[in-house]
Design an enzyme around this catalytic site. Structure first.
Site, short mmCIF file in Angstrom:
data_model
loop_
_atom_site.label_atom_id
_atom_site.label_comp_id
_atom_site.label_asym_id
_atom_site.label_seq_id
_atom_site.Cartn_x
_atom_site.Cartn_y
_atom_site.Cartn_z
N GLN B 114 47.41 -13.49 -11.51
CA GLN B 114 47.23 -14.26 -12.66
C GLN B 114 48.24 -15.10 -12.93
O GLN B 114 49.44 -14.59 -13.42
CB GLN B 114 46.61 -13.34 -13.79
N SER B 117 50.51 -16.50 -18.23
CA SER B 117 51.74 -16.64 -19.26
C SER B 117 52.80 -17.52 -18.73
O SER B 117 53.16 -17.51 -17.46
CB SER B 117 52.15 -15.11 -19.47
N SER B 150 52.09 -9.80 -12.36
CA SER B 150 52.22 -8.82 -11.39
C SER B 150 51.41 -8.88 -10.12
O SER B 150 50.46 -9.86 -10.20
CB SER B 150 51.40 -7.24 -12.11
N GLU B 233 39.32 -8.65 -19.37
CA GLU B 233 40.62 -7.87 -19.39
C GLU B 233 40.57 -6.69 -20.26
O GLU B 233 40.92 -5.59 -19.98
CB GLU B 233 42.07 -8.68 -19.78
N GLU B 366 51.33 -7.60 -32.72
CA GLU B 366 50.96 -8.50 -33.96
C GLU B 366 49.82 -9.29 -33.73
O GLU B 366 49.06 -9.41 -34.80
CB GLU B 366 52.39 -9.30 -34.08
#
Lengths: 398, 396
Positions: B114, B117, B150, B233, B366
């Protein structure tokens, strides 16, 4: 109106497979109790009564305990009860906690009833059985209110601090401190030390030689009293062995079900604080939009998610007579005491100035939460019990 | 939805097992036969490994096959493909894309990763800066850098989101692609972590060509497509029942029982508190599982990740302190490429360090607290300054 309730766990669940959800019947019971309390026990009415010395509303108790039949949930039908279980009683306590209602449910319908259920009311060869069964039926109907004459902080698994003794002539001498709901009770169940161990007696509060001295309690919705006995003649309900086991059984059930009351306290505090923070505006925006405050509420919600699972597990374990009930109760007390106190403290703080006023009901919940933390064993007491139960010995043990 | 029920599925499993005895059939051949019988993921369409059956019935098939000793497709190795790429391809892919990608994905012949990010787009994923520019033939040329990937070093394909229009607000200028990890310009570098090993990679994309028929969904609609991926996910969490002391608390409890010389009063108090909290979290997970089985999923799923992140960190911190002089040692700093996280197979120091990632990976604690506050509790969102500003004008 009597709410129809069915027996313990949902159909198809094995005893080893705890049911942590609420059944439809349990949700119906909740809705009925909640609507009664919304109509008859709103915060203003509670605030109006708590300083009168008699915080209980007898009409509310009649409607809840007798008409709806909740006082007899734990009692089998053939003994005059509803034949339900700890799962249903837990739902009632959740609602009573959510409304911070002064009502002797935990003391009379749980602690007293469970003690009597432990006294073998169906053992027809025992001479005490008819009196046990008679008392049980009267408490199950809600027409008689009882209290167990032990200090409220007594938790399951501790040595019984029994300061009443059976004198040589068979009368009771001594007393008990910090007894919850004693002032409003008709009848006291008294563990008393006899020559061969703890016995159990029933005494009416109006009997000669009984003194009930009300105390100024932190939690005005569950008032305490010291009780004293001087030459009191009681009705014996159980002898050594049976009496102590019955009291221990009641303390375990009481602590396990108190967790549901604490859950209800925490839930009210969270939902009321969320509501307030969505409405209250400072700096030209709702205060609930500030991340520093939002995270505090989200963390409270997390605590409550866990607390609810432990309270449900404790209720289910008590209902099914699971051997794991002592662990379930200790875990639930540890989680729910903390959740209730934290939620009530956050409720006061996040309401700002209004949270410090007598007029706003937040203080009722804070006082109930803090008193509940001590009732039936503090969280530290329950964790000490846990240490033994799950074999995590203290450094000094063994 | 077809009228397929549990009994019908059991019949089909029996048929599959009769025609392809797991004891004598090659693993790949068995998995192929299972896929073609529609027993791979029963809620997928017929012809694509499923039977249009209710998703909950997959558990019936899995249990029957496990009892028969049938091989599985090693789901942990291909988790990103199964949990994230496949549902997105199913929902937004063309017929041709579904036929091309889903079968080798499920069989484990093609591993997926994936590419979401970026160094500059973590919690604020929609701010991503990897650019995809259309060339004269209508294909796309991609330049940028992705991180925390990953399986990138094992993967044949990636799901990728990239910016195709910098002139509109950030959520609107993103497009979703399938990227060939063997294409020229894709460079995968291991990203060594504080544990010494490298579970993840950095992926550098330099002039990588992606044909337009490897686009998933419309141009500029990539943020919406990515929501399907990210939602799945979270669905992937849950699963089976966890026994008491099944998590990290069990390892500390064992040390406490076996090594009385390490016991201290203050540590005992913390251990008991954490034991009770871990048991409460376990029960909350079990309650969530029962809600899912009963068909009433609650919002408690997001609570579980938050609770376990905190517990894993506190428990592993206690464990290192409890071990005292042994807590000063570390089992192995060698740079390795593990295929999955193995808390129980390593020592306390590794657990302490790796658990730090639990409150960062898959959404920081958070951000999850914000999600709980806004979506579960219904609290108002923070005033936002980035919603209507073109991406290229955002502060970076």
């Amino acid at each position: 109106m009597t709410v129809e309730v069915t027996g313990a766990a949902a159909v198809g669940e094995r005893a080893s497979d705890p049911d942590l959800l609420y059944s439809e019947a349990e949700e119906d019971l909740r809705a009925a109790v909640r609507s009664l309390l919304a109509a008859r026990a709103e915060p203003a009415a509670i605030l109006g009564r708590i300083e009168t010395g008699d915080p209980y509303d007898p009409a509310l108790w009649r409607a809840l305990a007798t008409d709806m039949g909740t006082a007899g949930l734990l009692v089998p039908e053939k003994l005059g009860g509803q034949g339900a279980s700890a799962r249903e009683a837990a739902v009632v306590l959740e609602e009573l906690g959510r409304a911070a209602v002064p009502a002797p449910y935990l003391t009379s319908a749980v602690l007293v009833v469970e003690t009597l259920l432990g006294c073998e009311p169906e053992a027809s060869e025992e001479p005490e059985a008819p009196e046990v069964a008679r008392l049980l039926a009267s408490f199950a109907s809600g027409r008689t209110v009882g209290a167990l004459a032990l200090p409220l902080p007594t938790g399951p698994g501790s040595a019984l601090a029994c300061e009443v003794r059976v004198a040589a002539d068979g009368t009771l001498e001594g007393g008990a401190r910090r007894v919850a709901d004693a002032a409003g009770a008709h009848t006291l169940l008294i563990p008393a030390r006899g020559p061969e161990g703890v016995e159990l007696y029933a005494v009416d509060t109006s009997a000669a030689g009984v003194t009930v001295s009300p105390l100024v309690s932190l939690d005005l919705t569950r008032p305490l009293a010291d009780v004293a006995f001087a030459g009191v003649r009681g009705r014996r309900l159980a002898g050594p062995g049976v009496a102590e086991a019955a009291v221990r059984r009641a303390l375990l059930a009481g602590a396990g079900l108190l967790a549901s009351e604490q859950l209800g306290v925490a839930e009210w505090c969270l939902s009321e604080t969320v509501r307030h923070m969505g409405e209250r505006k400072q700096f030209n925006r709702p205060v609930g939009s500030f991340q520093a405050l939002k995270h505090r509420l989200a963390r409270l919600w997390l605590d409550i998610v866990s607390a609810r699972a432990t309270a449900r597990y404790a209720a289910d374990a008590l209902a099914s007579g699971s051997a794991d009930a002592p662990v379930a109760v200790a875990v639930a007390q540890s989680a729910c005491s903390k959740a209730a106190v934290r939620a009530a403290e956050e409720c006061v703080q996040l309401h700002g100035g209004i949270g410090m006023t007598w007029e706003h009901p937040a203080h009722l919940y804070l006082k109930r939460a803090k008193a509940d933390e001590i009732a039936l064993g503090t969280p530290s007491h329950h964790r000490e019990i846990l240490a033994e139960l799950v074999n995590l010995p203290s450094p000094t043990a063994g | 939805m077809t009228g397929i029920d549990a009994a019908e599925l059991r019949r089909r499993v029996t048929e599959l097992l009769a025609a392809h005895d797991p004891a004598t059939t090659d693993r790949t051949a068995f998995l192929q036969a299972r896929f073609d019988a529609g027993l791979a993921w029963v809620h997928f369409p017929a012809g694509l490994g499923g039977l249009d059956a209710p998703r909950a019935l997959q558990a019936v098939v899995d249990a029957e096959l496990e009892a028969a000793g049938a091989p599985d497709n090693d789901p942990r190795r291909i988790g990103i493909g199964l949990g994230m790429a496949a549902p997105t391809i199913l929902r937004y892919g063309t017929e041709e894309q579904k036929r091309r990608f889903l079968r080798p994905l499920w069989l484990g012949e093609e591993v997926w990763c994936q590419l979401f990010s970026e160094p500059g787009a973590g919690s604020d994923l929609a701010a991503l800066a990897t650019r995809a520019v259309r060339d004269s033939r209508g294909d796309w040329v991609v330049d940028g850098q992705k991180v925390w990937t990953s399986s990138a070093h094992l993967a044949r394909w990636a799901i990728l989101i990239a910016r195709t229009d910098p002139d509109v607000p950030k959520h609107r200028g993103i497009t979703y692609f399938v990227c060939d990890m063997t294409a020229p310009g894709v460079e995968v570098r291991p990203l060594r972590q504080i544990t010494g090993e490298a579970e993840f990679n950095e992926v550098f994309l330099t002039g990588v060509r992606i044909p337009d028929n490897h686009r998933l969904g419309e141009v500029g609609d990539g943020w919406r497509v990515a929501q399907t991926t990210l939602m799945n996910e979270r669905v992937a969490i849950g699963g089976g029942r966890v026994p008491r002391e099944g998590g990290l608390i069990g390892l500390v409890a064992e040390t406490w029982r076996e090594r009385p010389e390490l016991r201290r009063h203050a540590l005992h108090q913390r251990l008991l508190e954490l034991w009770a909290e871990a048991e409460a979290a376990r029960l909350a997970g079990e309650r969530l599982r029962q809600q899912l089985v009963a068909g009433h999923p609650g919002p408690e799923g997001s609570a579980m990740k938050l609770a376990f992140a905190r517990l894993n960190q506190e428990i592993s911190g206690l464990e290192v302190e409890l071990l005292a002089e042994d807590g000063l040692l570390y089992d192995d700093w060698t740079m390795r490429r593990p295929e999955h996280v193995d808390f129980a197979g390593r020592e306390a120091g590794y657990r302490y360090l790796r658990a730090k990632g639990n409150s960062i990976e898959g959404g920081t604690s958070e951000v999850l607290l914000n999600i709980v506050a806004e979506r579960v509790l219904g609290l108002p969102s923070e005033p936002r300054t980035d919603k209507d500003i073109p991406w290229k004008e955002l502060a970076r």
